[in-house]
Design a protein around this motif. Structure first.
Motif, PDB file in Angstrom:
ATOM      1  N   ILE A 138      -5.049  38.819  23.632  1.00  0.00           N
ATOM      2  CA  ILE A 138      -5.182  38.282  22.275  1.00  0.00           C
ATOM      3  C   ILE A 138      -3.812  37.941  21.710  1.00  0.00           C
ATOM      4  O   ILE A 138      -2.863  38.720  21.830  1.00  0.00           O
ATOM      5  CB  ILE A 138      -5.933  39.278  21.349  1.00  0.00           C
ATOM      6  N   GLN A 139      -3.703  36.756  21.123  1.00  0.00           N
ATOM      7  CA  GLN A 139      -2.467  36.296  20.495  1.00  0.00           C
ATOM      8  C   GLN A 139      -2.797  35.665  19.150  1.00  0.00           C
ATOM      9  O   GLN A 139      -3.907  35.176  18.937  1.00  0.00           O
ATOM     10  CB  GLN A 139      -1.761  35.259  21.369  1.00  0.00           C
ATOM     11  N   ALA A 140      -1.825  35.654  18.274  1.00  0.00           N
ATOM     12  CA  ALA A 140      -1.989  34.997  16.980  1.00  0.00           C
ATOM     13  C   ALA A 140      -0.610  34.616  16.455  1.00  0.00           C
ATOM     14  O   ALA A 140       0.397  35.224  16.811  1.00  0.00           O
ATOM     15  CB  ALA A 140      -2.706  35.909  15.982  1.00  0.00           C
ATOM     16  N   GLY A 141      -0.583  33.590  15.643  1.00  0.00           N
ATOM     17  CA  GLY A 141       0.689  33.148  15.076  1.00  0.00           C
ATOM     18  C   GLY A 141       0.490  31.912  14.222  1.00  0.00           C
ATOM     19  O   GLY A 141      -0.577  31.717  13.627  1.00  0.00           O
ATOM     20  N   MET A 187     -12.260  32.380  30.858  1.00  0.00           N
ATOM     21  CA  MET A 187     -12.875  32.040  29.581  1.00  0.00           C
ATOM     22  C   MET A 187     -11.895  32.318  28.447  1.00  0.00           C
ATOM     23  O   MET A 187     -11.220  33.357  28.443  1.00  0.00           O
ATOM     24  CB  MET A 187     -14.142  32.874  29.367  1.00  0.00           C
ATOM     25  N   LYS A 188     -11.834  31.395  27.482  1.00  0.00           N
ATOM     26  CA  LYS A 188     -10.942  31.614  26.345  1.00  0.00           C
ATOM     27  C   LYS A 188     -11.484  30.931  25.104  1.00  0.00           C
ATOM     28  O   LYS A 188     -12.294  29.997  25.182  1.00  0.00           O
ATOM     29  CB  LYS A 188      -9.532  31.114  26.654  1.00  0.00           C
ATOM     30  N   VAL A 189     -11.015  31.405  23.956  1.00  0.00           N
ATOM     31  CA  VAL A 189     -11.379  30.801  22.682  1.00  0.00           C
ATOM     32  C   VAL A 189     -10.113  30.660  21.851  1.00  0.00           C
ATOM     33  O   VAL A 189      -9.210  31.497  21.911  1.00  0.00           O
ATOM     34  CB  VAL A 189     -12.430  31.660  21.935  1.00  0.00           C
ATOM     35  N   GLY A 190     -10.034  29.564  21.079  1.00  0.00           N
ATOM     36  CA  GLY A 190      -8.852  29.328  20.272  1.00  0.00           C
ATOM     37  C   GLY A 190      -7.729  28.707  21.075  1.00  0.00           C
ATOM     38  O   GLY A 190      -7.876  28.402  22.268  1.00  0.00           O
ATOM     39  N   SER A 191      -6.591  28.513  20.412  1.00  0.00           N
ATOM     40  CA  SER A 191      -5.433  27.896  21.063  1.00  0.00           C
ATOM     41  C   SER A 191      -4.170  28.269  20.308  1.00  0.00           C
ATOM     42  O   SER A 191      -4.181  28.351  19.081  1.00  0.00           O
ATOM     43  CB  SER A 191      -5.589  26.374  21.080  1.00  0.00           C
ATOM     44  N   MET A 192      -3.106  28.482  21.046  1.00  0.00           N
ATOM     45  CA  MET A 192      -1.814  28.756  20.425  1.00  0.00           C
ATOM     46  C   MET A 192      -0.987  27.482  20.276  1.00  0.00           C
ATOM     47  O   MET A 192       0.132  27.532  19.769  1.00  0.00           O
ATOM     48  CB  MET A 192      -1.034  29.783  21.246  1.00  0.00           C
ATOM     49  N   THR A 193      -1.525  26.347  20.693  1.00  0.00           N
ATOM     50  CA  THR A 193      -0.804  25.077  20.586  1.00  0.00           C
ATOM     51  C   THR A 193      -1.529  24.052  19.725  1.00  0.00           C
ATOM     52  O   THR A 193      -0.950  23.041  19.343  1.00  0.00           O
ATOM     53  CB  THR A 193      -0.560  24.469  21.980  1.00  0.00           C
ATOM     54  N   GLU A 194      -2.803  24.302  19.420  1.00  0.00           N
ATOM     55  CA  GLU A 194      -3.596  23.398  18.587  1.00  0.00           C
ATOM     56  C   GLU A 194      -4.363  24.211  17.542  1.00  0.00           C
ATOM     57  O   GLU A 194      -4.752  25.344  17.808  1.00  0.00           O
ATOM     58  CB  GLU A 194      -4.594  22.614  19.443  1.00  0.00           C
ATOM     59  N   PRO A 195      -4.606  23.633  16.362  1.00  0.00           N
ATOM     60  CA  PRO A 195      -5.388  24.344  15.331  1.00  0.00           C
ATOM     61  C   PRO A 195      -6.869  24.282  15.660  1.00  0.00           C
ATOM     62  O   PRO A 195      -7.666  23.667  14.940  1.00  0.00           O
ATOM     63  CB  PRO A 195      -5.040  23.575  14.057  1.00  0.00           C
TER      64      PRO A 195
END
Length: 204
Positions: A138-141, A187-195
């Motif tokens: 999990i990442q966020a920023g 499998m992944k959800v979200g992106s750290m490079t796109e909103p």
């Protein structure tokens, strides 16, 4: 002579059965792997959907996402959401304005998972079928878009975690195929490079 011929026929019959089994197994194994992969991904995707829903409410409250499962799970346990009653503004003759009236609060756990009585909030962080048990990455920023800081998050699980115990070579082949397409091998959800809060299963 007849005895030798009988032995030869038996050997040939056994070889025919053996090769037929190899052909059958070569067809069966990919099907078995694909079925097991699909069944496991259903549960992984459900966790990712639950995490996405929770992150969305977390952002509504704090204007950011979190990269900490402890914070996310605590938010589910003790966080509250306002229950808003929207009524027409009696002073508006155009009948286009409304008044938002907070009439109470509902627990985040009840709001998101109230219809799932056996839901275990503590299991949200763990990747199904991983052995030993592993947490989702999990990442966020924030990223900059249009001169503004936009909060983003990403949660993912690699094939190697939730396909644990299945055919190693087929797992490697699946991962290599995804990587060759510049896609995440899992499998992944979200992106750290796109909103984006999309899941990659929604774009297959």
């Amino acid at each position: 002579m007849d005895k030798k011929l009988t032995i030869i026929n038996i050997v040939l019959a056994l070889l025919a059965i053996f090769f037929a089994y190899l052909v059958f197994d070569s067809i069966r194994q990919p099907v078995v792997f694909t079925n097991a992969k699909n069944e496991r991904e259903i549960k992984v995707v459900q966790n990712l959907k639950d995490i996405r829903s929770t992150q969305g409410l977390f952002k509504e409250n704090y204007n950011r996402y979190t990269a900490d499962f402890d914070s996310l799970i605590e938010f589910i346990k003790v966080g509250e959401l306002p229950v808003i009653n929207i009524i027409p503004d009696p002073n508006d003759t155009t009948f286009t304005k409304t008044i938002n009236d907070t009439v109470g609060y509902i627990n985040v756990l009840d709001s998101l998972f109230g219809n799932r009585p056996n839901f275990n909030v503590e299991s949200l962080r763990y990747i199904p079928f991983s052995e030993p048990r592993q947490e989702f990455d999990i990442q966020a920023g924030y990223i900059t878009r249009g001169g503004m800081q936009v909060p983003v998050f990403e949660v993912k699980a690699h094939y190697n975690t939730y396909l644990n115990g299945l055919d190693h070579q087929r797992i490697r082949n699946e991962a290599a195929q995804r990587e060759n397409l510049n896609k995440y091998p899992g499998m992944k959800v979200g992106s750290m490079t796109e909103p984006s809060t999309d899941g990659n299963w929604e774009n297959l």
